[in-house]
Motif scaffolding. Structure first.
Motif, PDB file in Angstrom:
ATOM      1  N   LEU A  76       0.499  -1.052  -0.198  1.00 44.81           N
ATOM      2  CA  LEU A  76      -0.109  -0.007   0.568  1.00 44.81           C
ATOM      3  C   LEU A  76       0.806   0.782  -0.548  1.00 44.81           C
ATOM      4  O   LEU A  76       0.157   2.006  -0.800  1.00 44.81           O
ATOM      5  N   VAL A  77       1.842   1.003   0.946  1.00 49.24           N
ATOM      6  CA  VAL A  77       2.948   2.372   0.208  1.00 49.24           C
ATOM      7  C   VAL A  77       3.650   2.621  -0.652  1.00 49.24           C
ATOM      8  O   VAL A  77       3.429   3.758  -1.261  1.00 49.24           O
ATOM      9  N   ALA A  78       3.637   1.718  -0.991  1.00 45.78           N
ATOM     10  CA  ALA A  78       4.291   2.158  -2.609  1.00 45.78           C
ATOM     11  C   ALA A  78       3.109   2.152  -3.786  1.00 45.78           C
ATOM     12  O   ALA A  78       3.956   2.667  -4.392  1.00 45.78           O
ATOM     13  N   ILE A  79       2.014   1.252  -3.913  1.00 44.75           N
ATOM     14  CA  ILE A  79       1.508   1.378  -4.649  1.00 44.75           C
ATOM     15  C   ILE A  79       0.715   3.973  -4.308  1.00 44.75           C
ATOM     16  O   ILE A  79       0.705   4.246  -5.899  1.00 44.75           O
ATOM     17  N   ASN A  80       0.645   3.916  -2.899  1.00 46.75           N
ATOM     18  CA  ASN A  80       0.189   5.270  -2.640  1.00 46.75           C
ATOM     19  C   ASN A  80       1.462   6.020  -3.582  1.00 46.75           C
ATOM     20  O   ASN A  80       1.413   7.190  -4.043  1.00 46.75           O
TER      21      ASN A  80
END
Length: 309
Positions: A107-111
């Motif tokens: 989720l951090v990477a996608i965000n």
């Protein structure tokens, strides 16, 4: 291209069932956690790598990474395809926040690659939601420390989900995964639906005393208060010889010992590196069931999720 690492964590930290969680890092500098490498693509692609990638589902849509991407796209109301490499370095069902590592890193990477449409609170809420779908109930004691680092107290206040509390920099955390799986959902089912007033009062006293000792930096008091009355008496049945092992570990000089999350990983705490190494060796010789099992001497990881490479 972005590469994100999320560290392993000890859920509950003994005394704080579903309320405390600690991110950890091996003292030898190894990465104990999952990595996500992401880039924009024409179609969604997922490649699984890492020591424990063979534990992942073959169907992409059953993978946590796909679920994270799908939910994220629904929230921002855009379907943006990405190519993702998941390096699965933590075993599932280990009690070290394996699913949380994948969720947090993804989720951090996608965000980040979508130019940060979600703020940190929105991200943490989404992490808890995805984790809850896997384990059967929303709980932040793995995703919060893996995301934010340190020793986290889960508040679930309307404005604040989790806050960092002081930890003991002199403590070495020894974690041992025996090499077998234990489902979080099944470990939660074994717990009773109700507890006596006496148990609730004692548990509240130990937890409050641990928090107080953490803020006043009373190491011995904190260690003495790490008594687990909610889960350990029941989950210990899923870990053969748990109390016998705990007794042996304390004889070696551990100031505390407990079950990490749902187990079967157990943790011990020592303030002396020589004792920590003795405990580590004993666990290698007596707790590991096969060659895939491992033992690490760790510090608290104060950074949490981060960009690497």
């Amino acid at each position: 291209m972005i590469k994100i690492y999320a560290p392993a964590s000890i859920g509950n930290v003994g005394v704080g069932f579903d309320i405390l969680g600690a991110a950890i890092k091996p003292i030898n500098g190894e990465l104990l956690g999952d990595c996500i490498t992401i880039k924009l693509s024409k179609n969604f692609q997922l490649i699984n790598k890492g020591i424990f990638s063979n534990q992942l589902p073959t169907n992409t849509e059953q993978n946590i990474v796909w679920k994270c991407w799908s939910k994220f796209c629904k929230i921002i109301q855009k379907n943006i395809p990405v190519s993702i490499i998941l390096e699965k370095n933590l075993p599932s069902g280990s009690g070290l926040g394996s699913s949380a590592c994948s969720i947090v890193a993804t989720l951090v990477a996608i965000n980040e690659i979508f130019n940060n449409p979600l703020n940190s609170k929105e991200l943490l809420l989404l992490m808890g939601e995805v984790e809850g779908e896997i384990s059967g109930s929303i709980h932040y004691d793995n995703v919060a420390p893996s995301y934010l680092g340190g020793l986290q107290l889960i508040l679930e206040d309307s404005h604040i989900i989790s806050q960092n509390i002081p930890n003991f920099t002199t403590w070495f955390w020894i974690v041992a995964w025996p090499g077998v799986k234990l489902s979080t959902a099944s470990a939660r089912k074994i717990l009773p639906k109700k507890y006596t007033k006496d148990i609730c009062v004692k548990n509240s006293r130990y937890l409050a005393s641990f928090i107080h000792a953490s803020y006043t930096q009373q190491s011995n008091l904190a260690a003495r208060c790490m008594k687990e009355l909610i889960a350990e008496p029941y989950r210990s049945k899923l870990l053969p010889n748990f109390f016998k092992n705990k007794e042996e570990i304390k004889k070696l000089g551990a100031i505390s010992c407990g079950i990490s999350g749902s187990g079967p990983t157990i943790f011990a705490v020592s303030e002396n590196i020589k004792i920590a190494k003795k405990i580590s060796l004993w666990l290698k010789n007596n707790y590991l069931k096969n060659k895939t099992g491992f033992v690490h001497i760790c510090y608290i990881d104060t950074k949490g999720v981060r960009k690497i490479g």
